[in-house]
Motif scaffolding. Structure first.
Motif, PDB file in Angstrom:
ATOM      1  N   ALA A   1       0.826  -1.204   0.000  1.00 24.00           N
ATOM      2  CA  ALA A   1       0.000   0.000   0.000  1.00 24.00           C
ATOM      3  C   ALA A   1       0.861   1.255   0.000  1.00 24.00           C
ATOM      4  CB  ALA A   1      -0.943  -0.004   1.202  1.00 24.00           C
TER       5      ALA A   1
ATOM      6  N   THR B   1      -2.486   4.746 -10.869  1.00 27.85           N
ATOM      7  CA  THR B   1      -2.689   3.832  -9.750  1.00 27.85           C
ATOM      8  C   THR B   1      -2.490   2.390 -10.222  1.00 27.85           C
ATOM      9  OG1 THR B   1      -4.306   5.325  -8.757  1.00 27.85           O
ATOM     10  CG2 THR B   1      -4.319   3.044  -7.989  1.00 27.85           C
TER      11      THR B   1
ATOM     12  N   ALA C   1       0.948   3.946  -3.116  1.00 27.47           N
ATOM     13  CA  ALA C   1       0.708   5.383  -2.934  1.00 27.47           C
ATOM     14  C   ALA C   1       1.861   6.202  -3.516  1.00 27.47           C
ATOM     15  CB  ALA C   1       0.523   5.694  -1.450  1.00 27.47           C
TER      16      ALA C   1
ATOM     17  N   GLY D   1      -4.564  -0.005  -1.901  1.00 28.67           N
ATOM     18  CA  GLY D   1      -4.439   1.113  -2.825  1.00 28.67           C
ATOM     19  C   GLY D   1      -4.303   0.684  -4.272  1.00 28.67           C
TER      20      GLY D   1
END
Length: 287
Positions: free
Chosen positions: A24, A37, A28, A66
């Protein structure tokens, strides 16, 4: 390894949580740096309840890490050619960084042909021939997720594999065979066992490390576990039962994975970590 009366449990849940947290953080950072992303595409053929549940769980874990998920649900009547076309399109899509084909896909589909339609750089589940070759020759690439999780557990618990005898019970293309290659790369001596192996118990008794991955409840008897051995149970059967007779094996092993909470959580964690790895590689190279 020394004999013990009660084995220590190898906590896959805790280790998996740390791997996902790291994924995660890296996801990010990628989003901040590139504006994109990491994206995992999941492809499901048919509506098998277990497969639907697994895919839903993987998508939920992706969101927590994420990672964007794109789900493609295909009817059970989908042909091999149609599935290959779908996977080929995802392989060509720059917005998709990893591809997961939920298996099994049905007896009418050529599963190997489907797997080979996945571009190696997006094979975050480690199912293609290219990925298996990379595992076998210790080259860069994506490992099969359950074997990768097993190896991370062994590293976490500082199990020195050099010179140890590892017995793998199971020979599937995405679990038994690749985990043997990964163990061999760590200088273990590997014996593969399977449904036609004669006198399985005698071979298990010689093992310093046992990997059970055959999908038969309690096939590996606790009384056959060598005192002080390390036992990794990758089986999951009805009633939360693994491929190892856990209660009996725990009285002889030094380290053992519980079912659930051992190998299982590691599989998804490795999938997510490799999706972030794939996104970083593709976005940094502009591919």
């Amino acid at each position: 390894m020394s004999p013990t009366t009660t084995a220590r449990l190898m906590d896959g849940t805790g280790l998996a949580r740390r791997i996902v947290e790291d994924a995660a953080t890296r996801a990010a950072e990628i989003s901040t740096r590139t504006g994109a992303t990491p994206c995992l595409a999941t492809v499901l053929v048919g509506d098998d309840p277990a497969s639907v549940t697994y895919v839903r769980m993987k998508r939920s874990r992706s969101a927590k890490a994420g990672i964007t998920s794109r789900h493609i649900a295909l009817p059970a009547t989908t042909s091999t050619a149609e599935l290959v076309d779908t996977l080929g399109a995802l392989s060509d899509d720059p917005g998709v960084h990893g591809i997961l084909l939920q298996h099994p896909v049905g007896p009418h589909i050529d599963e190997r042909a489907a797997f080979e339609a996945i571009a190696p750089q997006k094979d975050v589940d480690g199912v293609t021939l290219s990925s298996f070759a990379a595992m076998s020759f210790s080259l860069p690439g994506f490992v099969s997720c359950t074997p990768g999780g097993i190896m991370r557990l062994l590293a976490e618990y500082r199990v020195d594999l050099a010179g140890k005898h590892a017995v793998v019970v199971g020979r599937s293309a995405i679990l038994g065979k690749p985990v043997g290659m990964l163990l061999l790369a760590q200088d273990a001596t590997v014996t593969y066992c399977h449904s036609r192996t004669r006198n399985l118990s005698a071979l298990v008794r010689e093992a310093d490390v046992v990997v059970a991955a055959v999908g038969r409840p309690r096939l590996v008897r606790g009384e056959d576990i060598k005192p002080g051995a390390v036992v990794l149970d990758a089986g999951y059967n009805a009633g939360n039962v693994g491929d190892v007779d856990f209660d009996a094996a725990r009285t002889r092993a030094e380290l053992i994975t519980p079912v659930p909470g051992g190998v299982g959580p590691m599989t998804i964690a490795v999938l997510l970590a490799q999706t972030v790895d794939a996104a970083a590689q593709q976005l940094d190279s502009g591919s």
